[in-house]
Every structure is written in structure tokens, then in C-alpha cells.
Design a protein around this motif. Structure first.
Motif, PDB file in Angstrom:
ATOM      1  N   LEU A 215       0.826  -1.212   0.000  1.00  0.00           N
ATOM      2  CA  LEU A 215       0.000   0.000   0.000  1.00  0.00           C
ATOM      3  C   LEU A 215       0.857   1.258   0.000  1.00  0.00           C
ATOM      4  O   LEU A 215       0.539   2.247  -0.666  1.00  0.00           O
ATOM      5  CB  LEU A 215      -0.936  -0.006   1.215  1.00  0.00           C
ATOM      6  CG  LEU A 215      -2.077  -1.024   1.188  1.00  0.00           C
ATOM      7  CD1 LEU A 215      -2.815  -1.038   2.523  1.00  0.00           C
ATOM      8  CD2 LEU A 215      -3.052  -0.708   0.053  1.00  0.00           C
ATOM      9  N   ILE A 216       1.965   1.224   0.765  1.00  0.00           N
ATOM     10  CA  ILE A 216       2.876   2.369   0.796  1.00  0.00           C
ATOM     11  C   ILE A 216       3.504   2.587  -0.578  1.00  0.00           C
ATOM     12  O   ILE A 216       3.589   3.723  -1.065  1.00  0.00           O
ATOM     13  CB  ILE A 216       3.972   2.153   1.866  1.00  0.00           C
ATOM     14  CG1 ILE A 216       3.362   2.237   3.266  1.00  0.00           C
ATOM     15  CG2 ILE A 216       5.084   3.191   1.723  1.00  0.00           C
ATOM     16  CD1 ILE A 216       4.311   1.850   4.377  1.00  0.00           C
ATOM     17  N   CYS A 217       3.927   1.497  -1.212  1.00  0.00           N
ATOM     18  CA  CYS A 217       4.540   1.598  -2.545  1.00  0.00           C
ATOM     19  C   CYS A 217       3.556   2.151  -3.571  1.00  0.00           C
ATOM     20  O   CYS A 217       3.924   2.982  -4.411  1.00  0.00           O
ATOM     21  CB  CYS A 217       5.055   0.227  -2.991  1.00  0.00           C
ATOM     22  SG  CYS A 217       6.513  -0.340  -2.094  1.00  0.00           S
ATOM     23  N   VAL A 218       2.309   1.688  -3.508  1.00  0.00           N
ATOM     24  CA  VAL A 218       1.284   2.192  -4.434  1.00  0.00           C
ATOM     25  C   VAL A 218       1.057   3.679  -4.206  1.00  0.00           C
ATOM     26  O   VAL A 218       0.968   4.472  -5.160  1.00  0.00           O
ATOM     27  CB  VAL A 218      -0.037   1.400  -4.254  1.00  0.00           C
ATOM     28  CG1 VAL A 218      -1.160   2.071  -5.026  1.00  0.00           C
ATOM     29  CG2 VAL A 218       0.132  -0.033  -4.720  1.00  0.00           C
ATOM     30  N   SER A 219       0.967   4.099  -2.942  1.00  0.00           N
ATOM     31  CA  SER A 219       0.762   5.514  -2.615  1.00  0.00           C
ATOM     32  C   SER A 219       1.895   6.365  -3.161  1.00  0.00           C
ATOM     33  O   SER A 219       1.670   7.418  -3.771  1.00  0.00           O
ATOM     34  CB  SER A 219       0.658   5.700  -1.096  1.00  0.00           C
ATOM     35  OG  SER A 219      -0.480   5.053  -0.585  1.00  0.00           O
ATOM     36  N   TYR A 220       3.135   5.907  -2.963  1.00  0.00           N
ATOM     37  CA  TYR A 220       4.279   6.694  -3.418  1.00  0.00           C
ATOM     38  C   TYR A 220       4.457   6.639  -4.928  1.00  0.00           C
ATOM     39  O   TYR A 220       5.041   7.554  -5.523  1.00  0.00           O
ATOM     40  CB  TYR A 220       5.552   6.234  -2.700  1.00  0.00           C
ATOM     41  CG  TYR A 220       5.708   6.888  -1.349  1.00  0.00           C
ATOM     42  CD1 TYR A 220       6.094   8.223  -1.248  1.00  0.00           C
ATOM     43  CD2 TYR A 220       5.438   6.194  -0.175  1.00  0.00           C
ATOM     44  CE1 TYR A 220       6.218   8.834  -0.020  1.00  0.00           C
ATOM     45  CE2 TYR A 220       5.552   6.801   1.058  1.00  0.00           C
ATOM     46  CZ  TYR A 220       5.949   8.125   1.137  1.00  0.00           C
ATOM     47  OH  TYR A 220       6.059   8.737   2.354  1.00  0.00           O
ATOM     48  N   ALA A 221       3.954   5.601  -5.562  1.00  0.00           N
ATOM     49  CA  ALA A 221       3.970   5.565  -7.034  1.00  0.00           C
ATOM     50  C   ALA A 221       3.064   6.662  -7.589  1.00  0.00           C
ATOM     51  O   ALA A 221       3.440   7.384  -8.528  1.00  0.00           O
ATOM     52  CB  ALA A 221       3.508   4.190  -7.521  1.00  0.00           C
ATOM     53  N   TYR A 222       1.871   6.796  -7.000  1.00  0.00           N
ATOM     54  CA  TYR A 222       0.968   7.880  -7.398  1.00  0.00           C
ATOM     55  C   TYR A 222       1.567   9.242  -7.063  1.00  0.00           C
ATOM     56  O   TYR A 222       1.424  10.207  -7.814  1.00  0.00           O
ATOM     57  CB  TYR A 222      -0.380   7.722  -6.712  1.00  0.00           C
ATOM     58  CG  TYR A 222      -1.309   6.748  -7.393  1.00  0.00           C
ATOM     59  CD1 TYR A 222      -1.973   7.086  -8.576  1.00  0.00           C
ATOM     60  CD2 TYR A 222      -1.528   5.478  -6.869  1.00  0.00           C
ATOM     61  CE1 TYR A 222      -2.823   6.197  -9.215  1.00  0.00           C
ATOM     62  CE2 TYR A 222      -2.384   4.564  -7.498  1.00  0.00           C
ATOM     63  CZ  TYR A 222      -3.021   4.930  -8.673  1.00  0.00           C
ATOM     64  OH  TYR A 222      -3.862   4.044  -9.292  1.00  0.00           O
ATOM     65  N   LEU A 223       2.247   9.322  -5.903  1.00  0.00           N
ATOM     66  CA  LEU A 223       2.889  10.577  -5.508  1.00  0.00           C
ATOM     67  C   LEU A 223       3.969  10.975  -6.509  1.00  0.00           C
ATOM     68  O   LEU A 223       4.070  12.142  -6.906  1.00  0.00           O
ATOM     69  CB  LEU A 223       3.513  10.428  -4.112  1.00  0.00           C
ATOM     70  CG  LEU A 223       2.571  10.541  -2.917  1.00  0.00           C
ATOM     71  CD1 LEU A 223       3.302  10.180  -1.629  1.00  0.00           C
ATOM     72  CD2 LEU A 223       2.011  11.948  -2.806  1.00  0.00           C
ATOM     73  N   ALA A 224       4.771   9.995  -6.921  1.00  0.00           N
ATOM     74  CA  ALA A 224       5.838  10.279  -7.883  1.00  0.00           C
ATOM     75  C   ALA A 224       5.260  10.784  -9.204  1.00  0.00           C
ATOM     76  O   ALA A 224       5.788  11.730  -9.816  1.00  0.00           O
ATOM     77  CB  ALA A 224       6.667   9.024  -8.128  1.00  0.00           C
ATOM     78  N   SER A 225       4.157  10.161  -9.630  1.00  0.00           N
ATOM     79  CA  SER A 225       3.500  10.589 -10.866  1.00  0.00           C
ATOM     80  C   SER A 225       2.989  12.022 -10.750  1.00  0.00           C
ATOM     81  O   SER A 225       3.129  12.822 -11.683  1.00  0.00           O
ATOM     82  CB  SER A 225       2.341   9.638 -11.183  1.00  0.00           C
ATOM     83  OG  SER A 225       1.634  10.068 -12.321  1.00  0.00           O
ATOM     84  N   ALA A 226       2.420  12.351  -9.582  1.00  0.00           N
ATOM     85  CA  ALA A 226       1.903  13.704  -9.367  1.00  0.00           C
ATOM     86  C   ALA A 226       3.040  14.725  -9.280  1.00  0.00           C
ATOM     87  O   ALA A 226       2.923  15.847  -9.790  1.00  0.00           O
ATOM     88  CB  ALA A 226       1.070  13.743  -8.080  1.00  0.00           C
ATOM     89  N   ILE A 227       4.144  14.333  -8.649  1.00  0.00           N
ATOM     90  CA  ILE A 227       5.283  15.247  -8.501  1.00  0.00           C
ATOM     91  C   ILE A 227       5.901  15.581  -9.855  1.00  0.00           C
ATOM     92  O   ILE A 227       6.326  16.718 -10.103  1.00  0.00           O
ATOM     93  CB  ILE A 227       6.342  14.628  -7.555  1.00  0.00           C
ATOM     94  CG1 ILE A 227       5.799  14.597  -6.112  1.00  0.00           C
ATOM     95  CG2 ILE A 227       7.640  15.415  -7.597  1.00  0.00           C
ATOM     96  CD1 ILE A 227       6.637  13.770  -5.153  1.00  0.00           C
TER      97      ILE A 227
END
Length: 314
Positions: A215-227
Motif C-alpha cells: 500500500l505504501i509503494c502504491v501511494s508513493y507511485a501515485y505521488l511520484a507521478s503527481a510530482i
């Protein structure tokens, strides 16, 4: 090992960390300094959040306060016993009941922190990827429920682990080849077949750890895309700096348990060294990563320190 007529174990002896008995005074001072800095750093973080009504009303800082309290408690469960063992042989002894309590509290705090890291990643995902909906979705009530949920699920998880471990008879050797009463080291001393226990316990821990980490990895994958969609280079650099720091701590926290619990046949000596990272080092690093790199926290901490200094001179 068969129980037979052997006397039940009434106390255990913790072997402690390997290669520390040659220079006990040096390692005592090292772990004492580590422990004091951990308590000071996390206490300052918690105090900073509590003293500013604006901060503890925001979900991110509310979760940060819980993390600081957890880190101080986790360090207090393990490091004082390491220090006692370095003082002398009597400090390595722990009663059977004390071992049960230590194992439960240790897994309670570790699993609660595991769930809390997941909630914090979800909070950052909402804040960066859905800023317009953030205040509605992550309301004060939702924040409190999520925080309470991490403590409750951590307590249940630890109770299951402790019950499965100590329902077995212990009537033989009492030398725990570890610095804390933990499942792999304690199970080796049971006077019964532990194969079923090991499968159930490892499956339980594996499901919780892997689920949270995914779940953490999925969240940060979306975060990276947004960044990556941020137009200014300075904004991207600041966001990536924060996320990379958080991910480093997550890896330091999740990596050692995977090494320890998914390799039951590994040496307890190497496990002990690896476990120090998430039981002693990570709690020390968290205040630096989450507080000293955060402008709001630094501003509030500066006001708090300056205010105390002025009141002393008044």
C-alpha cells in the motif's frame, strides 16, 4: 523436545547483541547516547505538535505525534534491557512473565508503527494527488479514527503473536540468543513441535508487513507521478527530497523484519545486528527526517524554545 518431567522455565537469559561483551563500557555509552538522543528528539517533536493548536489540528502532524510517541516507546522496550545486559550478567535475566510482556509490547508497537506508516503514506497521497478533496476526506474525525485504528489493530496483532508463542510449553534451556524476547528466538526453546506455529506466525507477520508495504509503494507511485507534473523544478526537487527521505525510513523499518522473520533458520547473531536498525536507529532518525526538514515544525520549535528562554529571563 519432549516436555517429560522437566521443570517449566521461570526465567529466560537474554544473550544480548553479539561482539559487545569485549568492550561493554564503550557499547554501554554508545547505546545510552543513542537512547537519550532518541527520547529527546521524539519528545521535542511530540511537544512541538501538542503546543501548537494549528499543528495538532492537521492530520499529517497528528500522525507525526503518534509516530514520535511510538518511537520513544519502542526504543524504551529494547535499549534499556541492552544497557542492563552490558552492566552485568544479572541484567540479562528476565522473568517468564516479563518475557511475555516484552514480546507482546514489542510486537504491539512494531505493528502499530507499521500500520501508521501506511496511514501516513495514504495521507500524503490524498494531500498531493487530491488536494481539493483532502480536507473533506481526511477530516478531523477520520484522522482520529485512523490513528485509533492503528493502535487497535496493532494490539490485536500482537495478542495473536504472543498467544501463539506462549501457548507452547517451555521446560528446557532458557538461553535466548537475542537481545529481546522475540518470536524466532523464543520458539527455539519450546518443548514441543513449533512447525505449525512458525507457519502461522510467519504467514500472519508476512501478510501484515507485505500488505502495508504494498500500500505504501502504491501511494508513493501515485505521488511520484503527481510530482513529475509539478511545473517548477524547485517544487519537484522539494517534493522528491521529502518523499525520498520518507521512503528511506520505510525501507529501514521494513527491511530488517523481512530479513529476520522470513528466514527462520538465519543466525540470531546476524538477526540481532539487523534488528538494531528498526528498534534503535530508525526511532532516532525519524525526528530529523520529519521535523528538522519540515519548515512548519522548525518554525514552531523555534518559537517554543525562544518562548521558554524569554520566560526564564523574565
Amino acid at each position: 523436545m519432549k516436555p517429560g518431567n522437566q521443570t517449566p522455565v521461570t526465567e529466560f537469559i537474554l544473550e544480548g547483541l553479539p561482539n559487545t561483551r569485549e568492550l561493554p563500557s564503550l557499547f554501554f555509552l554508545l547505546f545510552l547516547l543513542l537512547y537519550l538522543l532518541t527520547l529527546l528528539g521524539n519528545a521535542l517533536t511530540l511537544l512541538t505538535v501538542l503546543c501548537d493548536p494549528r499543528l495538532h489540528a492537521l492530520p499529517m502532524y497528528c500522525f507525526l505525534g503518534h509516530l514520535s510517541f511510538l518511537d520513544a516507546c519502542l526504543s524504551s522496550v529494547t535499549v534499556p534491557k541492552i544497557l542492563a545486559g552490558l552492566v552485568g550478567p544479572s541484567g540479562r535475566a528476565i522473568s517468564f512473565g516479563g518475557c511475555v510482556a516484552q514480546l507482546y509490547i514489542f510486537h504491539f508497537l512494531c505493528s502499530t508503527e507499521c500500520f501508521l506508516y501506511t496511514v501516513m503514506a495514504y495521507d500524503r497521497f490524498l494531500a498531493i494527488c487530491h488536494p481539493l478533496r483532502y480536507s473533506v476526506v481526511m477530516s478531523r474525525k477520520t484522522c482520529l479514527w485512523l490513528a485509533a485504528g492503528t493502535w487497535l489493530t496493532g494490539s490485536i496483532h500482537a495478542a495473536v503473536q504472543a498467544f501463539l508463542t506462549f501457548r507452547l510449553p517451555y521446560c528446557g534451556p532458557n538461553q535466548v540468543e537475542y537481545f529481546v524476547c522475540d518470536i524466532p528466538a523464543v520458539l527455539k526453546l519450546a518443548c514441543a513441535d513449533t512447525a505449525t506455529n512458525q507457519v502461522v506466525i510467519l504467514a500472519n507477520i508476512g501478510a501484515v508487513g507485505a500488505g502495508c508495504f504494498l500500500l505504501i509503494c502504491v501511494s508513493y507511485a501515485y505521488l511520484a507521478s503527481a510530482i513529475l507534473k509539478i511545473h517548477t523544478a524547485q517544487g519537484r526537487q522539494r517534493a522528491f527530497s521529502t518523499c525520498s527521505a520518507h521512503l528511506t525510513l520505510v525501507l529501514l523499518y521494513y527491511g530488517p523484519p523481512v530479513f529476520i522473520y522470513l528466514q527462520p533458520s538465519s543466525s540470531q547473531a546476524s538477526d540481532g545486528v539487523v534488528a538494531v536498525f528498526y528498534t534503535a536507529v530508525t526511532p532516532l532518525l525519524n525526528p530529523f527526517i520529519y521535523t528538522l526538514r519540515n519548515k512548519e515544525m522548525k518554525k514552531t520549535l523555534r518559537k517554543l524554545v525562544c518562548g521558554q528562554t524569554l520566560s526564564l529571563h523574565a
